[in-house]
Design an enzyme around this catalytic site. Structure first.
Site, PDB file in Angstrom:
ATOM      1  N   PRO A  82       0.815  -1.229   0.000  1.00 36.97           N
ATOM      2  CA  PRO A  82       0.000   0.000   0.000  1.00 36.97           C
ATOM      3  C   PRO A  82       0.841   1.269   0.000  1.00 36.97           C
ATOM      4  O   PRO A  82       1.883   1.355   0.670  1.00 36.97           O
ATOM      5  CB  PRO A  82      -0.809  -0.128   1.298  1.00 36.97           C
ATOM      6  CG  PRO A  82      -0.918  -1.599   1.522  1.00 36.97           C
ATOM      7  CD  PRO A  82       0.396  -2.166   1.060  1.00 36.97           C
ATOM      8  N   CYS A  83       0.345   2.274  -0.733  1.00 36.83           N
ATOM      9  CA  CYS A  83       1.113   3.518  -0.899  1.00 36.83           C
ATOM     10  C   CYS A  83       0.499   4.701  -0.152  1.00 36.83           C
ATOM     11  O   CYS A  83       0.978   5.825  -0.280  1.00 36.83           O
ATOM     12  CB  CYS A  83       1.227   3.866  -2.389  1.00 36.83           C
ATOM     13  SG  CYS A  83      -0.362   4.291  -3.165  1.00 36.83           S
ATOM     14  N   GLN A  84      -0.573   4.461   0.627  1.00 33.18           N
ATOM     15  CA  GLN A  84      -1.281   5.583   1.252  1.00 33.18           C
ATOM     16  C   GLN A  84      -0.386   6.479   2.093  1.00 33.18           C
ATOM     17  O   GLN A  84      -0.593   7.691   2.151  1.00 33.18           O
ATOM     18  CB  GLN A  84      -2.437   5.060   2.128  1.00 33.18           C
ATOM     19  CG  GLN A  84      -3.631   4.544   1.348  1.00 33.18           C
ATOM     20  CD  GLN A  84      -3.522   3.071   1.052  1.00 33.18           C
ATOM     21  OE1 GLN A  84      -2.418   2.530   0.963  1.00 33.18           O
ATOM     22  NE2 GLN A  84      -4.654   2.393   0.904  1.00 33.18           N
ATOM     23  N   SER A  87       2.360   8.124  -0.815  1.00 30.56           N
ATOM     24  CA  SER A  87       1.900   8.952  -1.925  1.00 30.56           C
ATOM     25  C   SER A  87       1.827  10.421  -1.549  1.00 30.56           C
ATOM     26  O   SER A  87       1.546  10.779  -0.397  1.00 30.56           O
ATOM     27  CB  SER A  87       0.517   8.477  -2.379  1.00 30.56           C
ATOM     28  OG  SER A  87      -0.030   9.359  -3.334  1.00 30.56           O
TER      29      SER A  87
END
Length: 385
Positions: A82-84, A87
């Site tokens: 996950p890149c939350q 990002s």
């Protein structure tokens, strides 16, 4: 030092944080076989099962609950973690345990638990901002954790627009090989394409949206798409400007089918309008008088305009107003178009669309890795090395 021909090429892989299987499709095209997958989102799970034969594959729905002893042996593990928290549009908390992006450490835990059956290869994917988050310490953490477990690590930023899909999507891919590579390149040299994004308008002049910085922007179909994000509908998708057809106050897409001709068509001759607009007006696609849109039903002289022309553009016209005056329309990309921008086939999309809402399909496309990029990496590992 390990010799070139001693590098062990992978045959099987496990697809962690699988989403709709961008890694699955890309690596299968490169000649590898999936033996397991792990995905938390139930809607993405449904799409995955519809698109691939999962009947004989190992499956886990929560990576934090998976144990290394449960996993089938595989030559390669993929994880677009996950890149939350990495990002630019996210919380920017970095790679830390307890965060969504910190699920990276769960993969490291599983590698430790596999002990003597560690995967020979690792392929990780994340947003380009991983390289600079927390002053670069987040990226250093990722490669250091892989190196501590015996992997030779190599990384590269690839843009999807360079691999056969018209989407400007820069992502960093990190490959690890368990052992010494003898200096051989694990990743292919990045391709370069001169195509660029062509933004031609903005429906919201303030353009301040933390959830989607592209909201309100309008793009030309002659350029490449902006990066797809994980929005799930809500009119947040990228917009494009394309030509349309005016007929008796109705609009028809020039690329679609004409409506049924009627006996009264001699009064309102259908015309296909083209895009090229000037200050004096715009040309029609066929010879004949234009109809003044202010008087579409008029049979009097005032309802006519000069041959091969129609309404004059005004200096006060804005993009939103012009849509009502010119032979153009603004529309958002369809879910199928978004899936195509990620390299998935229409057949794959149709299988997922049969069991998912449009909002879910948009989100799944935004979360996916681009199939074409993964295939290029897989081809290099299988053939280039």
């Amino acid at each position: 030092m390990m010799l070139f021909d001693e590098i062990i090429k992978p045959n099987t892989f496990i697809d962690f944080f699988s989403g709709i299987g961008g890694f699955h499709s890309g690596l299968e095209r490169a000649g590898m076989k999936c033996v397991g997958w792990c995905e938390f989102d139930k809607f993405a799970q449904a799409s995955y099962r519809a698109m691939y034969d999962t009947s004989n594959l190992w499956f886990g729905d929560d990576v934090t609950k998976v144990k290394g002893c449960e996993l089938p042996n595989a030559d390669l593990w993929t994880f677009g973690f996950p890149c939350q928290d990495v990002s630019i549009a996210g919380k920017q908390q970095g790679i830390k345990k307890g965060t969504r992006s910190g699920l990276f450490f769960e993969i490291m835990r599983l590698i430790d638990e596999k002990e003597n059956n560690k995967p020979r290869w690792l392929i990780a994917e994340n947003v380009k901002n991983l390289l600079s988050i927390d002053g670069g310490r987040g990226f250093l953490t990722v490669i250091s954790e892989m190196a501590k477990r015996g992997y030779t690590v190599e990384w590269c930023v690839y843009n999807s627009k360079d691999y056969g899909v018209p989407q400007n999507r820069e992502r960093v891919y990190i490959v690890g090989y368990l052992g010494d590579t003898g200096g051989r390149k694990l990743l292919p040299v990045a391709r370069k394409n001169s195509s660029t994004i062509s933004q031609i308008g903005n429906l919201n002049k303030s353009n301040v949206f933390k959830d989607n910085p592209q909201r309100g922007r309008v793009y030309s179909t002659n350029g490449v798409s902006p990066t797809l994000v994980t929005c799930s509908g809500g009119n947040l998708e990228p917009k494009i400007l394309e030509s349309r057809v005016h007929y008796n106050n109705r609009v028809f897409d020039e690329t679609g089918n004409m409506r049924t001709l009627t006996a009264t068509d001699y009064k309102h001759v259908p015309r296909v309008a083209i895009k090229n607009a000037t200050k004096q007006g715009y040309l029609l696609a066929e010879v004949g008088d234009g109809i003044d849109l202010a008087y579409p039903e008029s049979k009097l002289r005032r309802g006519r305009v000069q041959p091969q022309s129609t309404n004059t553009l005004m200096t006060s016209d804005t993009l939103g107003v012009l849509v009502n005056k010119l032979p153009i329309q603004i529309r958002k990309l369809t879910p199928k178009e978004c899936w195509r921008l990620q390299g998935f086939t229409d057949e794959q999309y149709n299988k997922a669309a049969a069991i998912n809402s449009k909002s879910r399909l948009y989100k799944q496309a935004g979360n996916a890795v681009t199939v074409n990029v993964v295939q290029a990496i897989g081809d290099h590992i299988m053939k280039g090395l």
